[in-house]
Design a protein around this motif. Structure first.
Motif, PDB file in Angstrom:
ATOM      1  N   ILE A   1       4.640   5.548  -5.815  1.00  0.00           N
ATOM      2  CA  ILE A   1       4.159   5.393  -7.489  1.00  0.00           C
ATOM      3  C   ILE A   1       2.766   6.412  -8.170  1.00  0.00           C
ATOM      4  CG2 ILE A   1       3.138   3.841  -9.807  1.00  0.00           C
ATOM      5  CD1 ILE A   1       3.553   0.905  -7.803  1.00  0.00           C
ATOM      6  N   GLN A   2       2.346   6.615  -6.957  1.00  0.00           N
ATOM      7  CA  GLN A   2       1.787   7.705  -7.560  1.00  0.00           C
ATOM      8  C   GLN A   2       2.141   9.476  -7.359  1.00  0.00           C
ATOM      9  OE1 GLN A   2      -2.581   6.723  -5.468  1.00  0.00           O
ATOM     10  NE2 GLN A   2      -3.143   6.016  -7.679  1.00  0.00           N
TER      11      GLN A   2
ATOM     12  N   VAL B   1       4.168   1.139  -1.486  1.00  0.00           N
ATOM     13  CA  VAL B   1       4.591   1.604  -3.085  1.00  0.00           C
ATOM     14  C   VAL B   1       3.615   1.970  -3.339  1.00  0.00           C
ATOM     15  CG1 VAL B   1       5.021   0.169  -4.859  1.00  0.00           C
ATOM     16  CG2 VAL B   1       6.224  -0.827  -2.104  1.00  0.00           C
ATOM     17  N   ILE B   2       1.861   1.586  -3.952  1.00  0.00           N
ATOM     18  CA  ILE B   2       0.683   2.524  -4.350  1.00  0.00           C
ATOM     19  C   ILE B   2       1.254   3.785  -4.073  1.00  0.00           C
ATOM     20  CG2 ILE B   2      -1.115   2.719  -4.861  1.00  0.00           C
ATOM     21  CD1 ILE B   2      -1.693  -0.534  -4.817  1.00  0.00           C
ATOM     22  N   ASP B   3       1.208   4.632  -2.771  1.00  0.00           N
ATOM     23  CA  ASP B   3       1.381   5.482  -2.950  1.00  0.00           C
ATOM     24  C   ASP B   3       2.759   6.216  -3.231  1.00  0.00           C
ATOM     25  OD1 ASP B   3      -0.855   5.598  -1.196  1.00  0.00           O
ATOM     26  OD2 ASP B   3      -0.090   5.293   0.733  1.00  0.00           O
TER      27      ASP B   3
ATOM     28  N   ASP C   1       0.519  -0.737  -0.142  1.00  0.00           N
ATOM     29  CA  ASP C   1       0.022  -0.082   0.146  1.00  0.00           C
ATOM     30  C   ASP C   1       0.874   1.279  -0.109  1.00  0.00           C
ATOM     31  OD1 ASP C   1       0.756  -0.940   2.609  1.00  0.00           O
ATOM     32  OD2 ASP C   1      -0.697   0.870   3.277  1.00  0.00           O
TER      33      ASP C   1
END
Lengths: 470, 470
Positions: free
Chosen positions: A260-261, A256-258, A254
């Motif tokens: 990437i965004q 990592v997703i932040d 989670d």
């Protein structure tokens, strides 16, 4: 469908009026009534409340829930609320946050408030938080949580499962989908998924079950690389180890997703020709909005003034063949556009790790033919446009219309080629000198290409038209 | 550190020569020797092999491993290999892939090959794959896997754990970090994490443990919205349900990461002023490279020719005050740059769901003051530059130098404001008419603003200078 799926009437809008009434009259009923809600939804609701009610709302929730809500709360609101609370209250709520989120939240506070809250933590929690605070927030160490599950590699599957169950009963374990095996010195030896553990026959030794080639990273690895590795290996958790391979923590997907965004937003804003904003666009103030944009706008305007000096050099030619001025915007914008395309391609390919520094000549070999073909395309369009306009009498380009059409057409071939090459090479150049390749923005490329575009245009005009028009 | 962490000597470069020798002499030893490696690494190695050896490499691996490697293989190489294999071979390897990856891989094949392979699947697998193929690949249905874990809501924790262990022993379960509870009709009733299941005391009924507010989506939800929801709620898996709330499948977080990166790439390329590429930049051919860029370049060049018509209207003024031509590039590029900034801000905020269609007037209220301040900044710079150059004798702007400086300065205020407003409103306009807001590229905004910029510049010149210079 859960209420949040109805985008036209957000959950928060439905609930806020009732909630305000409850906060006034029965704050004690808020905990039980919101028990089943996802903390992300509670955070949305908190964000929709009047600012002075957020603290009361959090205090009305059980501590554990309040801590979870803080994890999802917008950063600036979180900082505001934590500063309003007493250090004791803040510390007791923050103790319920995951260690990595707790450290992130402290990092945003001013040093004094952060120290006051830190002082209220239990000694062990304080030490752990301070350890996490030492890492650069934009590295694997800054992202990782210390709540992971590791077991002795000498256990059997059944013993390991008992240990895992005991650990998960003892408290929240954020990174718990993967089980790491360690040796007597805490060194990472293997990894297995909880599924593999559950599926294994009871007596199997862990060492047989676990995968010995573990993808792991050092704590100082940049967050971009962390996200590339997580995405390449489809991981839900990436272990972070020190130089002796001792397990320090785990980066969860989670976060990592932040990353990437965030990185995508930063790159998009930089590519648009500005500094990256620190907060979402709708939350920044006028001053930040202007400051993040004004710097680059000014630099670009000053650079663009170089074109004025170039124009001055050709003022003689322009005075004699005024109709050449008509095509200045076209040649300038075509160079900028082809450069902007090439830059966006390369920056994105670099961000995804598809293109590396030493690939520059491969890119040249791709852009050279592409630039020539695209230039010929635009050149042909402009050439045709001039001759057709002339033939239809829409504009009288005079007796030398054909040579004018050739001039504009040829200039475009050269300019689109220069644009494609400049646009594709600028990110390499920036990266080579350790700047962020994403700073090669569309406006910067356009500005760089403008000077060449005007020079190419007038040089070709001078060559082709002197003796006739010039 | 695992070998892959050494970026300067990629694993594939180290292993390929040895592997080629093994393939020649002892293909049977390749399976055991690569047993512990991550399938993503094996896919990297396959991609580094000569194309005609990839098939031999996959055949040398145990079927299950070959299926996993296919999941990580570059799409065009995967298609090539699958077309080379016999339908029977392809089907037996593909049976080992997760259902969603299997459907994706089939989708990329030509229909005939896909049908031949489908015919070789077991009936149940065939039906499942065909069901998945019916969904649009860019929706929740197209992303979801059907390998998830669901248990009857009436079980106790211990019974559920036994069921989960049996399921995981029966085969690979991709989405198995979350356990869904369903009622007698297969309707989704609750969700709990495997951790919560492991932590619970033995006798607890599941209905007490599970969260009843489950975040779930319909199969036709777009992949952008799927990724927004997954990221907002920090999910590792997002359940997909039909209109009766029956659980159809689960979207796993690794697919969401792929979506986020794909969408980011598409948006970046569109914003750069081109159509999105279908493959990574280094893999596309010259023809695709030119085709994806040429269309927009041509459209922009044709639109930019409008500026030629505008320039013609002001040719008289330009002939009389030739030095006005010097600042054409500056006014044009400043409008484009401020527009590009505003567009990148809004597109990105829309992509992240921070800004919605009905926020347009809030954006106007932000861009209006920002545009005026930024315009004043650039205007002041240009004004100063002209007066300083004139005073230092770097260029002689004649007796009316002050009014020329005022003209350029004032024009920039207007142009930057128009640029900021045009750039921020274009994405709203596109979205309103159901186009992709990311098509509001930097070059498109610049081109739109160019015509206004030139008109504003010459209109102000006409107003301020007529009677003196004009």
């Amino acid at each position: 469908m859960p209420p949040h799926a109805n985008k036209d009437r957000p959950l928060a809008a439905l609930i806020v009026p009732d909630l305000l009434e409850l906060l006034e009259e029965h704050p004690e009923s808020i905990g039980p009534q919101t028990e089943e809600m996802h903390p992300a939804d509670l955070a949305d609701i908190a964000e929709a409340l009047p600012e002075d009610m957020v603290r009361a709302f959090l205090s009305a929730l059980p501590k554990e829930r309040a801590g979870e809500v803080l994890e999802y709360l917008d950063e600036s609101l979180r900082t505001m609320v934590l500063e309003e609370l007493t250090a004791v209250e803040a510390a007791s709520i923050m103790s319920e946050m995951t260690p990595d989120e707790r450290a992130d939240a402290l990092e945003e506070l001013d040093d004094e408030t952060a120290d006051e809250i830190l002082a209220e933590f239990e000694p062990e929690e304080k030490a752990e938080t301070e350890r996490l605070l030492e890492y650069d927030p934009y590295t694997a160490g800054g992202l990782m949580t210390t709540e992971f599950v590791s077991v002795d590699e000498n256990l059997t599957a059944e013993e390991a499962l008992v240990a895992v169950r005991a650990m998960s009963r003892a408290g929240r374990r954020e990174a718990m989908y993967t089980v790491y095996t360690i040796d007597g010195n805490g060194r990472l030896r293997g990894v297995l998924s909880l599924r593999e553990l559950l599926a294994s026959p009871d007596g199997t030794p862990l060492s047989e079950l676990a995968w010995s080639e573990v993808v792991s990273v050092a704590p100082d690895l940049s967050q971009e690389e962390v996200s590339q590795i997580t995405s390449n290996y489809d991981l839900v958790a990436l272990p972070v180890v020190d130089a002796e391979k001792r397990l320090l923590g785990v980066v969860t997907v989670d976060d990592v997703i932040d990353v990437i965004q965030e990185e995508g937003t930063e790159d998009a804003q930089k590519f648009g020709g500005m500094e990256a904003l620190e907060e979402p666009y709708m939350q920044i103030g006028l001053w930040q909005n202007v400051r993040k944009r004004g710097g680059w706008l000014a630099v670009l305007a000053v650079s663009e003034m170089l074109t004025a000096s170039v124009m001055v050099r050709y003022e003689g030619e322009l005075g004699r063949v005024l109709l050449l001025s008509q095509f200045i915007p076209l040649v300038m914008s075509s160079g900028g556009n082809s450069g902007s395309q090439a830059t966006s391609l390369i920056i994105r390919a670099m961000a995804l790790g598809e293109v590396h520094l030493d690939d520059w000549w491969r890119v040249v070999l791709r852009e050279l033919p592409a630039g020539i073909i695209l230039g010929l395309l635009l050149g042909a369009i402009a050439f045709g446009r001039i001759l057709v306009w002339n033939a239809l009498g829409l504009y009288d380009y005079g007796p030398h219309s054909f040579m004018i059409a050739v001039t504009v057409g040829l200039a475009l071939v050269g300019i689109v080629l220069v644009g494609s090459l400049t646009g594709s090479m600028l990110p390499f150049l920036l990266k080579r000198f350790n700047f962020d390749p994403a700073s090669a923005s569309a406006p910067l490329v356009a500005t760089l290409v403008d000077v060449s575009a005007i020079s190419i245009y007038f040089s070709i005009a001078y060559l082709l038209l002197s003796g006739t028009l010039l």
